[in-house]
Design a protein around this motif. Sequence first.
Motif, PDB file in Angstrom:
ATOM      1  N   HIS A   1       0.865  -1.180   0.000  1.00 12.39           N
ATOM      2  CA  HIS A   1       0.000   0.000   0.000  1.00 12.39           C
ATOM      3  C   HIS A   1       0.900   1.229   0.000  1.00 12.39           C
ATOM      4  CE1 HIS A   1      -3.384   2.453   2.203  1.00 12.39           C
ATOM      5  NE2 HIS A   1      -3.201   2.839   0.951  1.00 12.39           N
ATOM      6  N   TRP A   2       0.777   2.048  -1.055  1.00 16.38           N
ATOM      7  CA  TRP A   2       1.599   3.248  -1.195  1.00 16.38           C
ATOM      8  C   TRP A   2       0.709   4.493  -1.163  1.00 16.38           C
ATOM      9  CZ3 TRP A   2       6.788   3.782  -3.942  1.00 16.38           C
ATOM     10  CH2 TRP A   2       7.576   2.645  -3.757  1.00 16.38           C
ATOM     11  N   LEU A   3       1.299   5.571  -0.680  1.00 14.07           N
ATOM     12  CA  LEU A   3       0.659   6.883  -0.624  1.00 14.07           C
ATOM     13  C   LEU A   3       1.427   7.841  -1.515  1.00 14.07           C
ATOM     14  CD1 LEU A   3      -1.214   9.065   0.827  1.00 14.07           C
ATOM     15  CD2 LEU A   3       0.696   9.335   2.442  1.00 14.07           C
TER      16      LEU A   3
ATOM     17  N   SER B   1      -3.215   5.204  -2.136  1.00 16.89           N
ATOM     18  CA  SER B   1      -3.954   6.314  -1.536  1.00 16.89           C
ATOM     19  C   SER B   1      -3.285   7.607  -1.963  1.00 16.89           C
ATOM     20  CB  SER B   1      -3.962   6.214  -0.004  1.00 16.89           C
ATOM     21  OG  SER B   1      -4.743   5.129   0.438  1.00 16.89           O
TER      22      SER B   1
ATOM     23  N   SER C   1       1.323   3.319   8.220  1.00 22.06           N
ATOM     24  CA  SER C   1       0.256   2.871   7.318  1.00 22.06           C
ATOM     25  C   SER C   1       0.758   2.384   5.965  1.00 22.06           C
ATOM     26  CB  SER C   1      -0.728   4.016   7.065  1.00 22.06           C
ATOM     27  OG  SER C   1      -1.470   4.331   8.213  1.00 22.06           O
ATOM     28  N   PHE C   2       1.954   2.810   5.546  1.00 22.98           N
ATOM     29  CA  PHE C   2       2.317   2.648   4.141  1.00 22.98           C
ATOM     30  C   PHE C   2       3.667   1.962   3.953  1.00 22.98           C
ATOM     31  CE2 PHE C   2      -0.455   6.375   4.471  1.00 22.98           C
ATOM     32  CZ  PHE C   2      -1.482   5.969   3.632  1.00 22.98           C
ATOM     33  N   ASP C   3       3.727   1.181   2.891  1.00 23.05           N
ATOM     34  CA  ASP C   3       4.971   0.543   2.480  1.00 23.05           C
ATOM     35  C   ASP C   3       5.849   1.482   1.670  1.00 23.05           C
ATOM     36  OD1 ASP C   3       4.406  -2.400   3.277  1.00 23.05           O
ATOM     37  OD2 ASP C   3       2.614  -1.793   2.161  1.00 23.05           O
TER      38      ASP C   3
ATOM     39  N   ILE D   1       5.999   5.809  -0.026  1.00 28.04           N
ATOM     40  CA  ILE D   1       5.429   7.149  -0.205  1.00 28.04           C
ATOM     41  C   ILE D   1       6.131   7.828  -1.364  1.00 28.04           C
ATOM     42  CG2 ILE D   1       5.178   9.459   0.791  1.00 28.04           C
ATOM     43  CD1 ILE D   1       4.872   8.168   3.531  1.00 28.04           C
TER      44      ILE D   1
ATOM     45  N   GLY E   1       9.898   0.824   5.120  1.00 28.04           N
ATOM     46  CA  GLY E   1       9.191   1.510   4.045  1.00 28.04           C
ATOM     47  C   GLY E   1      10.082   2.519   3.342  1.00 28.04           C
TER      48      GLY E   1
END
Length: 248
Positions: A53-55, A76, A118-120, A122, A151
Amino acid sequence: MSYSKNPQELWEDSFQEQIARQAYNTAPVEALVRTAAYHLRDRRPEGDYSGLHWLEMGCGTGPNLKWLAQKGIKVSGIDISRNALALARKQLEDGGLGAAIVEMVEGSVAQTPFPDSSFDGIFEALVFQHLTKEDRVKAFAEVRRLLKPGGVFIGNMLDSGHTIYRQRKAEELADDPGTLLLRDGGSNFHLNNLGLCHFYRREELENLLQGFGIVDPSIMTYYLPRFEAKKRGYEEYLQSMWTVYAVK
């Protein structure tokens, strides 16, 4: 020099013009996705990215998110511009990638609503360079907070070797070295009309990313074609950009 627009108004106007002129980015930022590809190839050699999951902080119209989603990564985005967010969602959905979207949030990259770790990964592309000094510190702190251990952060931002900074260094803000206030008129998406612009140095990036296991910024430079340089008021125009690779 004074500048009257608040950041949200500035970027709504910029994206409104980009959309009206069909001038928004439809291709991902090459420096970002190339670096992400290296990272994924090294850390996930089996090629299965479905659990990631990436932002994107300041996702704009979404081409970088689209590239990630095409790899099977959940995505996201957060952006201050409603115009940009709406188009980003449409770009993903029109490409059959709507199921990859986790959240698309209107808000500031300096204070996001996402939980810790939250993220792997960004992404950031040409966003942190337009923040105030206080918000730059907050945005990098958010990167640190939001990433899981291991991350990766991959950013693309202005370097102090850029033509505009080299030629206008005498105008930098007294209380914020490296920062210019640019409002020269013309297009709402050219750098010299985008208000606050900060030009980073290596040691500054390393300081903002303290606590990361790997911090490895690299420089990319290239000249714009002369016809485009002249549109922006310069005889020659050197783009000098950082590609920041940092692993928590």
